[in-house]
Design an enzyme around this catalytic site. Structure first.
Site, PDB file in Angstrom:
ATOM      1  N   CYS A   4      -3.681  10.074   5.198  1.00 28.06           N
ATOM      2  CA  CYS A   4      -4.101   9.840   6.577  1.00 28.06           C
ATOM      3  C   CYS A   4      -4.214  11.179   7.298  1.00 28.06           C
ATOM      4  O   CYS A   4      -3.248  11.953   7.336  1.00 28.06           O
ATOM      5  CB  CYS A   4      -3.084   8.955   7.284  1.00 28.06           C
ATOM      6  SG  CYS A   4      -3.474   8.699   9.025  1.00 28.06           S
ATOM      7  N   HIS A  63       1.881   5.291  -0.914  1.00 28.44           N
ATOM      8  CA  HIS A  63       1.430   6.656  -1.208  1.00 28.44           C
ATOM      9  C   HIS A  63       2.489   7.297  -2.095  1.00 28.44           C
ATOM     10  O   HIS A  63       3.673   7.001  -1.976  1.00 28.44           O
ATOM     11  CB  HIS A  63       1.226   7.443   0.091  1.00 28.44           C
ATOM     12  CG  HIS A  63      -0.057   7.064   0.781  1.00 28.44           C
ATOM     13  ND1 HIS A  63      -1.184   7.845   0.739  1.00 28.44           N
ATOM     14  CD2 HIS A  63      -0.388   5.962   1.485  1.00 28.44           C
ATOM     15  CE1 HIS A  63      -2.163   7.242   1.404  1.00 28.44           C
ATOM     16  NE2 HIS A  63      -1.710   6.099   1.875  1.00 28.44           N
ATOM     17  N   HIS A  78       0.870  -1.188   0.000  1.00 28.99           N
ATOM     18  CA  HIS A  78       0.000   0.000   0.000  1.00 28.99           C
ATOM     19  C   HIS A  78       0.903   1.233   0.000  1.00 28.99           C
ATOM     20  O   HIS A  78       1.432   1.620   1.035  1.00 28.99           O
ATOM     21  CB  HIS A  78      -0.870  -0.078   1.266  1.00 28.99           C
ATOM     22  CG  HIS A  78      -1.742   1.105   1.541  1.00 28.99           C
ATOM     23  ND1 HIS A  78      -3.117   1.028   1.496  1.00 28.99           N
ATOM     24  CD2 HIS A  78      -1.462   2.386   1.895  1.00 28.99           C
ATOM     25  CE1 HIS A  78      -3.633   2.197   1.811  1.00 28.99           C
ATOM     26  NE2 HIS A  78      -2.653   3.045   2.056  1.00 28.99           N
TER      27      HIS A  78
HETATM   28  N1  COA Z   1     -17.151   2.896  15.961  1.00 30.10           N
HETATM   29  C1  COA Z   1     -18.001   3.826  16.515  1.00 30.10           C
HETATM   30  N2  COA Z   1     -17.800   4.394  17.703  1.00 30.10           N
HETATM   31  C2  COA Z   1     -16.706   4.018  18.387  1.00 30.10           C
HETATM   32  C3  COA Z   1     -15.806   3.074  17.899  1.00 30.10           C
HETATM   33  C4  COA Z   1     -16.056   2.507  16.631  1.00 30.10           C
HETATM   34  N3  COA Z   1     -15.224   1.612  16.081  1.00 30.10           N
HETATM   35  N4  COA Z   1     -14.833   2.896  18.797  1.00 30.10           N
HETATM   36  C5  COA Z   1     -15.107   3.695  19.828  1.00 30.10           C
HETATM   37  N5  COA Z   1     -16.247   4.373  19.598  1.00 30.10           N
HETATM   38  C6  COA Z   1     -16.888   5.355  20.487  1.00 30.10           C
HETATM   39  C7  COA Z   1     -17.127   4.775  21.868  1.00 30.10           C
HETATM   40  O1  COA Z   1     -18.353   4.090  21.913  1.00 30.10           O
HETATM   41  C8  COA Z   1     -17.122   6.012  22.733  1.00 30.10           C
HETATM   42  O2  COA Z   1     -18.342   6.689  22.562  1.00 30.10           O
HETATM   43  P1  COA Z   1     -19.047   7.464  23.791  1.00 30.10           P
HETATM   44  O3  COA Z   1     -18.083   8.529  24.198  1.00 30.10           O
HETATM   45  O4  COA Z   1     -20.294   7.983  23.163  1.00 30.10           O
HETATM   46  O5  COA Z   1     -19.257   6.419  24.834  1.00 30.10           O
HETATM   47  C9  COA Z   1     -16.055   6.877  22.071  1.00 30.10           C
HETATM   48  O6  COA Z   1     -15.987   6.433  20.703  1.00 30.10           O
HETATM   49  C10 COA Z   1     -14.706   6.752  22.735  1.00 30.10           C
HETATM   50  O7  COA Z   1     -14.325   5.394  22.792  1.00 30.10           O
HETATM   51  P2  COA Z   1     -12.843   4.922  23.169  1.00 30.10           P
HETATM   52  O8  COA Z   1     -12.803   3.454  23.102  1.00 30.10           O
HETATM   53  O9  COA Z   1     -12.408   5.602  24.443  1.00 30.10           O
HETATM   54  O10 COA Z   1     -12.017   5.444  21.935  1.00 30.10           O
HETATM   55  P3  COA Z   1     -10.954   6.620  21.807  1.00 30.10           P
HETATM   56  O11 COA Z   1     -11.568   7.932  22.039  1.00 30.10           O
HETATM   57  O12 COA Z   1      -9.736   6.261  22.585  1.00 30.10           O
HETATM   58  O13 COA Z   1     -10.620   6.491  20.232  1.00 30.10           O
HETATM   59  C11 COA Z   1     -10.562   5.029  18.314  1.00 30.10           C
HETATM   60  C12 COA Z   1     -10.080   5.305  19.720  1.00 30.10           C
HETATM   61  C13 COA Z   1      -9.746   3.880  17.783  1.00 30.10           C
HETATM   62  C14 COA Z   1     -12.035   4.667  18.359  1.00 30.10           C
HETATM   63  C15 COA Z   1     -10.372   6.311  17.455  1.00 30.10           C
HETATM   64  O14 COA Z   1      -9.101   6.843  17.683  1.00 30.10           O
HETATM   65  C16 COA Z   1     -10.542   6.028  15.970  1.00 30.10           C
HETATM   66  O15 COA Z   1     -11.627   5.744  15.506  1.00 30.10           O
HETATM   67  N6  COA Z   1      -9.448   6.116  15.163  1.00 30.10           N
HETATM   68  C17 COA Z   1      -9.497   5.811  13.742  1.00 30.10           C
HETATM   69  C18 COA Z   1      -8.525   6.673  13.019  1.00 30.10           C
HETATM   70  C19 COA Z   1      -8.533   6.400  11.525  1.00 30.10           C
HETATM   71  O16 COA Z   1      -9.502   5.957  10.955  1.00 30.10           O
HETATM   72  N7  COA Z   1      -7.409   6.695  10.904  1.00 30.10           N
HETATM   73  C20 COA Z   1      -7.249   6.559   9.502  1.00 30.10           C
HETATM   74  C21 COA Z   1      -6.916   5.179   9.080  1.00 30.10           C
HETATM   75  S1  COA Z   1      -5.160   4.964   8.813  1.00 30.10           S
HETATM   76 ZN    ZN Z   2      -2.983   4.848   3.104  1.00 25.75          ZN
END
Ligand code: COA
Ligand code: ZN
Length: 310
Positions: free
Chosen positions: A238, A207, A205
């Protein structure tokens, strides 16, 4: 070198996720269905991540519900944790892709936890996916270098891949999140994985941040790798990595592979039409080049240009 390559389209996930303005769900579905019609065998259509982290992809389940599944296109989604796996399973995805970075700082930025916490959390993801009969692949972000920490040791990439294998995942992807891969690094990392984790097929993958994305594909082909991820029109990046830009462009990749006599099963004309449509939707010029220049034997009328006469 492979005679046939699997091209995975990641634009609807990696591409759309950095777009600030919300792309209406129906527009996403229409673009993805153009990609289905162009014959893309696997499409990463969205992510089941926190809608607060990536608002653009909050409609993952609705998008999936609108995609034409009659052609058997594999529809994959990114999942960071158990909650994402539950949502993905309920929506009916064909494949789950978990992701973790090879560098601590990027993992913290991206998913707000340590690498070890991410890996341990994947046990729950595997349980949910196994119960639903959904295969899981693992992606390693910053696998060729990290924009915050610099060099990433190849052994770290190998360690994460072994953990993926031990968890029962079916493949490993090496993500070049900010375009730090080079041909020697591609060769080194692919050889290391083939030696230490031979069970897992490798996907690459890249970029195109530094302009050598397709050169890195050539390096991968030389190592026998036959799965490549790309974004139509060259979308991608990202939001949680400094300096991230677009993926290698799917049409440009498919054009190169076809000219090399390597089969993909993809209709390049239809793919270019989808890429041009993406430019219209996004509302700015996108990096893809073949969609603009056309195939190499597209001929022009000599009357179109002036004759240089002294
Ligand atoms: N889908 C939907 N909601 C989610 C979720 C998911 N996969 N994972 C966590 N949540 C919600 C929780 O239910 C919680 O909600 P609430 O506050 O209403 O109770 C809230 O998010 C916080 O949950 P927590 O487990 O403490 O997560 P966090 O705040 O530490 O965040 C991730 C962690 C992983 C959920 C977040 O950083 C994330 O989604 N990152 C993805 C980044 C991304 O996509 N990057 C690009 C790809 S390379
Ligand atoms: Zn990528």
């Amino acid at each position: 070198m492979a005679r046939k390559v699997t091209v995975t389209e990641v634009g609807p996930r990696d591409g759309f996720q950095i777009e600030r303005d919300f792309i209406p769900t129906a527009t996403k579905i229409a673009l993805i269905n153009q990609l289905v019609d162009a014959g893309l065998p696997i499409i990463e259509f969205s992510s089941f991540v926190s809608p607060r982290a990536v608002p653009q992809l909050a409609d993952a389940a609705e998008v999936l519900a609108g995609i034409d599944r009659s052609r058997g296109t594999k529809l994959a989604a990114l999942v960071p944790n158990a909650k994402g796996a539950e949502r993905a399973a309920a929506a009916g995805v064909d494949e789950i892709r978990v992701f973790v970075s090879a560098s601590e700082t990027h993992n913290q930025k991206n998913v707000n936890r340590s690498i070890e916490e991410s890996l341990n959390g994947f046990e729950d993801v595997m349980r949910i996916a196994n119960d639903a009969g959904i295969p899981v692949e693992g992606a390693i972000a910053t696998a060729f270098g990290c924009p915050f920490e610099g060099e990433v040791p190849v052994e770290q990439v190998g360690y994460i891949a072994r953990r993926f294998r031990d968890l029962g995942m079916t493949g490993v992807g090496l993500g070049d999140t900010t375009g730090m891969a080079t041909p020697p690094l591609v060769a080194e990392r692919c050889r290391h994985l083939k030696e230490h984790v031979p069970e897992l097929p490798i996907a690459l993958h890249f970029h195109n941040t530094r302009g050598i994305g397709l050169v890195n594909v050539m390096a991968g082909l030389a190592e026998g790798i036959d799965i490549y991820e790309a974004s139509f029109a060259g979308l991608g990046g990202c939001p949680f990595a400094a300096g991230a830009t677009g993926n290698i462009c799917t049409e440009d990749l498919v054009y190169m592979l076809h000219e090399m006599g390597i089969e993909t099963g993809i209709d390049l004309d239809k793919l270019c039409a989808a890429a041009r449509q993406a430019e219209d939707v996004i509302g700015r010029s996108l990096p893809g080049q073949v969609m603009k220049a056309g195939p190499r034997l597209r001929l022009h009328d000599p009357e179109e240009v002036a004759t240089a006469a002294g």
